[in-house]
Write a protein that holds these residues in place. Structure first.
Motif, PDB file in Angstrom:
ATOM      1  N   ARG A 224     -24.483 -66.472   5.976  1.00  0.00           N
ATOM      2  CA  ARG A 224     -25.858 -67.717   5.062  1.00  0.00           C
ATOM      3  C   ARG A 224     -26.469 -67.668   3.987  1.00  0.00           C
ATOM      4  N   LYS A 225     -27.054 -68.417   3.843  1.00  0.00           N
ATOM      5  CA  LYS A 225     -28.540 -68.082   2.784  1.00  0.00           C
ATOM      6  C   LYS A 225     -29.650 -69.101   3.488  1.00  0.00           C
ATOM      7  N   LYS A 226     -29.734 -69.896   4.488  1.00  0.00           N
ATOM      8  CA  LYS A 226     -30.798 -70.320   4.061  1.00  0.00           C
ATOM      9  C   LYS A 226     -31.862 -69.191   4.737  1.00  0.00           C
ATOM     10  N   ASP A 227     -33.321 -69.262   4.774  1.00  0.00           N
ATOM     11  CA  ASP A 227     -34.200 -68.961   4.902  1.00  0.00           C
ATOM     12  C   ASP A 227     -34.111 -66.883   4.665  1.00  0.00           C
ATOM     13  N   ILE A 228     -33.170 -66.984   3.738  1.00  0.00           N
ATOM     14  CA  ILE A 228     -33.679 -66.018   3.216  1.00  0.00           C
ATOM     15  C   ILE A 228     -34.191 -66.221   1.556  1.00  0.00           C
ATOM     16  N   THR A 229     -35.235 -65.180   0.983  1.00  0.00           N
ATOM     17  CA  THR A 229     -36.664 -66.635  -0.322  1.00  0.00           C
ATOM     18  C   THR A 229     -36.199 -64.953  -1.110  1.00  0.00           C
ATOM     19  N   THR A 230     -36.906 -65.231  -1.547  1.00  0.00           N
ATOM     20  CA  THR A 230     -37.101 -64.549  -3.335  1.00  0.00           C
ATOM     21  C   THR A 230     -37.912 -64.043  -3.058  1.00  0.00           C
ATOM     22  N   ALA A 231     -38.990 -63.595  -2.062  1.00  0.00           N
ATOM     23  CA  ALA A 231     -39.021 -62.364  -1.296  1.00  0.00           C
ATOM     24  C   ALA A 231     -38.475 -61.367  -0.982  1.00  0.00           C
ATOM     25  N   ASN A 232     -38.038 -61.660   0.015  1.00  0.00           N
ATOM     26  CA  ASN A 232     -37.154 -60.682   0.840  1.00  0.00           C
ATOM     27  C   ASN A 232     -36.160 -60.179  -0.795  1.00  0.00           C
ATOM     28  N   VAL A 233     -35.648 -61.241  -1.535  1.00  0.00           N
ATOM     29  CA  VAL A 233     -34.558 -60.441  -2.455  1.00  0.00           C
ATOM     30  C   VAL A 233     -35.863 -59.083  -3.158  1.00  0.00           C
ATOM     31  N   GLU A 234     -36.878 -59.683  -3.079  1.00  0.00           N
ATOM     32  CA  GLU A 234     -38.042 -58.196  -4.206  1.00  0.00           C
ATOM     33  C   GLU A 234     -38.673 -57.721  -3.212  1.00  0.00           C
ATOM     34  N   GLU A 235     -38.479 -57.676  -2.357  1.00  0.00           N
ATOM     35  CA  GLU A 235     -39.306 -56.260  -1.124  1.00  0.00           C
ATOM     36  C   GLU A 235     -37.099 -55.606  -1.019  1.00  0.00           C
ATOM     37  N   THR A 236     -36.060 -56.335  -0.912  1.00  0.00           N
ATOM     38  CA  THR A 236     -34.961 -54.977  -1.568  1.00  0.00           C
ATOM     39  C   THR A 236     -35.069 -54.534  -2.380  1.00  0.00           C
ATOM     40  N   VAL A 237     -35.010 -55.453  -3.586  1.00  0.00           N
ATOM     41  CA  VAL A 237     -35.466 -54.089  -4.872  1.00  0.00           C
ATOM     42  C   VAL A 237     -36.440 -53.074  -4.610  1.00  0.00           C
ATOM     43  N   LYS A 238     -37.671 -53.842  -4.191  1.00  0.00           N
ATOM     44  CA  LYS A 238     -38.527 -52.273  -4.028  1.00  0.00           C
ATOM     45  C   LYS A 238     -37.473 -51.233  -3.748  1.00  0.00           C
ATOM     46  N   ILE A 239     -36.872 -51.457  -1.749  1.00  0.00           N
ATOM     47  CA  ILE A 239     -36.337 -50.815  -1.349  1.00  0.00           C
ATOM     48  C   ILE A 239     -35.502 -49.695  -1.976  1.00  0.00           C
ATOM     49  N   PHE A 240     -34.656 -50.431  -2.538  1.00  0.00           N
ATOM     50  CA  PHE A 240     -33.470 -49.642  -3.412  1.00  0.00           C
ATOM     51  C   PHE A 240     -34.182 -49.045  -4.580  1.00  0.00           C
ATOM     52  N   LEU A 241     -35.337 -49.629  -5.211  1.00  0.00           N
ATOM     53  CA  LEU A 241     -35.708 -48.549  -6.036  1.00  0.00           C
ATOM     54  C   LEU A 241     -36.928 -47.404  -5.925  1.00  0.00           C
ATOM     55  N   GLY A 242     -37.362 -46.744  -4.175  1.00  0.00           N
ATOM     56  CA  GLY A 242     -38.272 -46.519  -4.070  1.00  0.00           C
ATOM     57  C   GLY A 242     -37.386 -45.452  -3.909  1.00  0.00           C
TER      58      GLY A 242
ATOM     59  N   GLU B 276     -31.911 -50.354   3.324  1.00  0.00           N
ATOM     60  CA  GLU B 276     -32.129 -49.126   2.887  1.00  0.00           C
ATOM     61  C   GLU B 276     -31.973 -47.692   2.298  1.00  0.00           C
ATOM     62  N   ARG B 277     -33.126 -47.151   1.507  1.00  0.00           N
ATOM     63  CA  ARG B 277     -32.488 -46.248   0.619  1.00  0.00           C
ATOM     64  C   ARG B 277     -32.112 -45.271   1.429  1.00  0.00           C
ATOM     65  N   SER B 278     -31.201 -44.310   1.142  1.00  0.00           N
ATOM     66  CA  SER B 278     -30.971 -42.658   1.492  1.00  0.00           C
ATOM     67  C   SER B 278     -30.441 -42.257   0.402  1.00  0.00           C
ATOM     68  N   TYR B 279     -31.179 -41.512   0.137  1.00  0.00           N
ATOM     69  CA  TYR B 279     -31.021 -40.276  -1.224  1.00  0.00           C
ATOM     70  C   TYR B 279     -30.085 -40.975  -2.645  1.00  0.00           C
ATOM     71  N   GLU B 280     -28.651 -40.809  -2.719  1.00  0.00           N
ATOM     72  CA  GLU B 280     -28.223 -41.545  -3.858  1.00  0.00           C
ATOM     73  C   GLU B 280     -27.460 -42.912  -3.247  1.00  0.00           C
ATOM     74  N   ASP B 281     -27.443 -42.916  -1.499  1.00  0.00           N
ATOM     75  CA  ASP B 281     -26.824 -44.139  -1.448  1.00  0.00           C
ATOM     76  C   ASP B 281     -27.701 -45.418  -1.627  1.00  0.00           C
ATOM     77  N   LEU B 282     -27.721 -46.856  -1.501  1.00  0.00           N
ATOM     78  CA  LEU B 282     -27.689 -48.125  -0.813  1.00  0.00           C
ATOM     79  C   LEU B 282     -27.797 -49.105  -0.294  1.00  0.00           C
ATOM     80  N   TYR B 283     -28.561 -48.982   0.889  1.00  0.00           N
ATOM     81  CA  TYR B 283     -27.533 -49.937   2.398  1.00  0.00           C
ATOM     82  C   TYR B 283     -28.098 -50.936   2.320  1.00  0.00           C
ATOM     83  N   LEU B 284     -27.334 -52.156   2.437  1.00  0.00           N
ATOM     84  CA  LEU B 284     -27.956 -52.928   3.068  1.00  0.00           C
ATOM     85  C   LEU B 284     -26.417 -53.940   4.359  1.00  0.00           C
ATOM     86  N   TYR B 285     -27.068 -53.769   5.648  1.00  0.00           N
ATOM     87  CA  TYR B 285     -26.765 -54.147   6.754  1.00  0.00           C
ATOM     88  C   TYR B 285     -27.639 -54.807   7.978  1.00  0.00           C
TER      89      TYR B 285
END
Ligand SMILES: Nc1ncnc2c1ncn2[C@@H]1O[C@H](COP(=O)(O)OP(=O)(O)OP(=O)(O)O)[C@@H](O)[C@H]1O
Length: 481
Positions: A288-306, A321-330
């Motif tokens: 579902r999309k409800k309750d997911i905000t653009t701030a959550n998206v931005e936070e995830t970008v930060k993790i993925f690029l960090g 989560e970022r783990s070496y060469e892989d990015l995860y959302l779970y």
């Protein structure tokens, strides 16, 4: 109607896949200029397109005699055009109180229910309504002012589900002129928009000021920008899906619902596409999309690029989560199972509205009462279901089912899995995930759709506090053909 205008609308319908030969179309006619023009247009092309038409009018029980006049007018117009017509009458102010909505919202909700009901009964293909270019401009401006996402700025879509809007390219002036030329009268709603302050201000003050001081065709241009943005978004959606297919892999581990992306693929994407991909990952993982905000998206970008090893905790117990060469959302299913606030905690007095099969809606409101108060006013009769609140200890949660849910099936504490109860209750598989239940932890208190209450929460002699549920289903009051 001029041939030119007819052609313009037909071309718009073809370009947006709104009409097909031999379609059956329910037409929402309020009696106002826009919808009268819509039925007039459809009548004009009916023979050539071999259409079947059916008018639906809703009398909201708000404007007394005036509403009766509109109803009568719509009936007569339908008769004159030889198109069958169904009238619904409803007490919308009463519904609005029951549903805890404004009258505008309740009227709109009820209207769409009526349209869909008739469409299904007749086995028709679409419901046509008469939103036009000025409505489109108002919507785009309104969305802009409230800080909407790019998608919202596109405004009204020509087609959504079964709803089609053939007049989105016509402006109010040409609609009214066209009706005048054909000597077709229409009703004027004196209260039009009065209840909706913002919309009224945009319609009557802001757009006219823009047209007077800046650009006479402001409404037209704003509406066109909205339509253009819709096209851009459609393109972006297609691109996103294509890239998603290519770079996202679903995780196969048990108890984990999640996805992996190679970091090297992700960093190459333009920033807008990174965000689109993440939003889609959220939807896929959480459902579902409800309750997911653009701030959550931005936070995830930060993790993925960090830096590697960093994690972000997100709504619905999702983890980025970022783990070496892989990015995860779970999302770990085991973990979410034991967390109480999987959905919102129950809010007393709030009306929960949810779809049940075939677009039907069900509403339920919860109250808490002392048993003495209930006995005094004989309130038990007013409640659809009562539960022993003393036994609950905490406020239950009204949520969707999850694995591990169970229910007491007798007074001796024998239990049954919720999934089994659904099967025995003949709830179709596709609907089970969308069937709300009242629960404390994994213990199901009530399944509204099946009317089943756990015997553990039955009222007893010693009950002092009661949780009550009141349900209301939308039944139409009158359907005259
Ligand atoms: N009483 C009614 N009976 C039948 N159809 C109606 C009625 N009221 C509105 N409609 C249909 O719905 C269309 C849109 O109406 P209206 O602009 O009042 O708003 P709405 O559905 O509330 O949408 P919004 O407020 O989002 O613009 C009308 O052009 C008409 O086709």
């Amino acid at each position: 109607m001029t041939e030119q205008m007819k052609k313009k609308i037909e071309q718009f319908c073809i370009a947006n896949d709104l009409l097909h030969k031999k379609d059956g179309i329910v037409v929402g006619v309020s009696g106002g200029a826009d919808s009268v023009f819509l039925i007039y247009f459809l009548k004009e092309i009916m023979e050539r397109w071999e259409l079947r038409l059916h008018v639906v009018h809703i009398n909201h029980g708000i404007r007394g005699k005036e509403a009766l006049h509109d109803e009568q007018y719509t009936k007569e117009l339908s008769k004159r055009f030889s198109i069958p017509c169904t009238i619904f009458r409803e007490n919308i102010p009463k519904r609005a109180t029951e549903w805890k909505m404004t009258e505008e919202e309740a009227g709109r909700t009820y209207r769409y229910q009526c349209f869909e009901k008739v469409r299904q009964e007749l086995g028709f293909d679409a419901v046509a309504i008469a939103h036009h270019q000025n409505d489109q401009a108002e919507t785009v401006l309104f969305q802009m002012l409230r800080g909407s996402s790019l998608r919202g700025l596109g405004g009204i879509r020509p087609k959504r589900g079964y709803i089609i809007r053939p007049l989105l390219l016509c402006n109010r002036e040409e609609i009214e002129n066209s009706l005048q030329e054909e000597h077709i009268s229409y009703c004027t709603d004196q209260t039009n928009g009065q209840n909706d302050y913002t919309r009224n201000a945009i319609r009557n003050c802001i757009i006219p000021a823009m047209q007077k001081y800046i650009q006479p065709k402001a409404a037209q241009h704003i509406a066109k920008s909205g339509m253009y943005l819709q096209e851009v978004m459609e393109y972006l959606d297609r691109e996103r899906d294509r890239i998603y297919e290519r770079i996202v892999t679903q995780l196969q581990e048990e108890q984990i619902n999640g996805y992996r992306i190679r970091r090297s693929d992700f960093v190459q994407l333009p920033s807008v596409m990174q965000k689109e991909i993440i939003m889609k990952l959220f939807e896929q993982t959480a459902g579902r999309k409800k309750d997911i905000t653009t701030a959550n998206v931005e936070e995830t970008v930060k993790i993925f690029l960090g830096e590697t090893g960093k994690k972000a905790m997100l709504p619905y117990h999702m983890i980025a989560e970022r783990s070496y060469e892989d990015l995860y959302l779970y999302r770990k299913e085991e973990q979410s199972k034991h967390v109480e606030f999987w959905e919102d905690e129950l809010v007393l007095g709030k009306t929960y509205i949810f779809q049940i099969e075939n677009e039907k809606q069900m509403q339920v409101t919860f109250y808490r009462k002392d048993i003495s108060e209930m006995k005094e006013n004989n309130q038990k009769k007013l409640c659809t279901k009562c539960f022993d609140y003393d036994k609950m200890g905490i406020m239950p949660i009204f949520r969707y089912p999850r694995s591990g849910d169970y229910m007491w099936i007798d007074a001796n504490g024998h239990t049954k899995k919720l999934s089994r109860i659904f099967i025995d209750g003949k709830i179709p598989a596709a609907q089970r995930k969308e069937t709300p239940v009242l629960a404390i932890g994994d213990h199901i208190v009530w399944i509204p759709l099946l009317g089943r209450v756990s015997p553990y929460y039955y009222l007893t002699e010693s009950t002092t506090r009661v949780l009550c549920a009141q349900t209301a289903n939308n039944e139409r009051l009158c359907m005259a053909k």
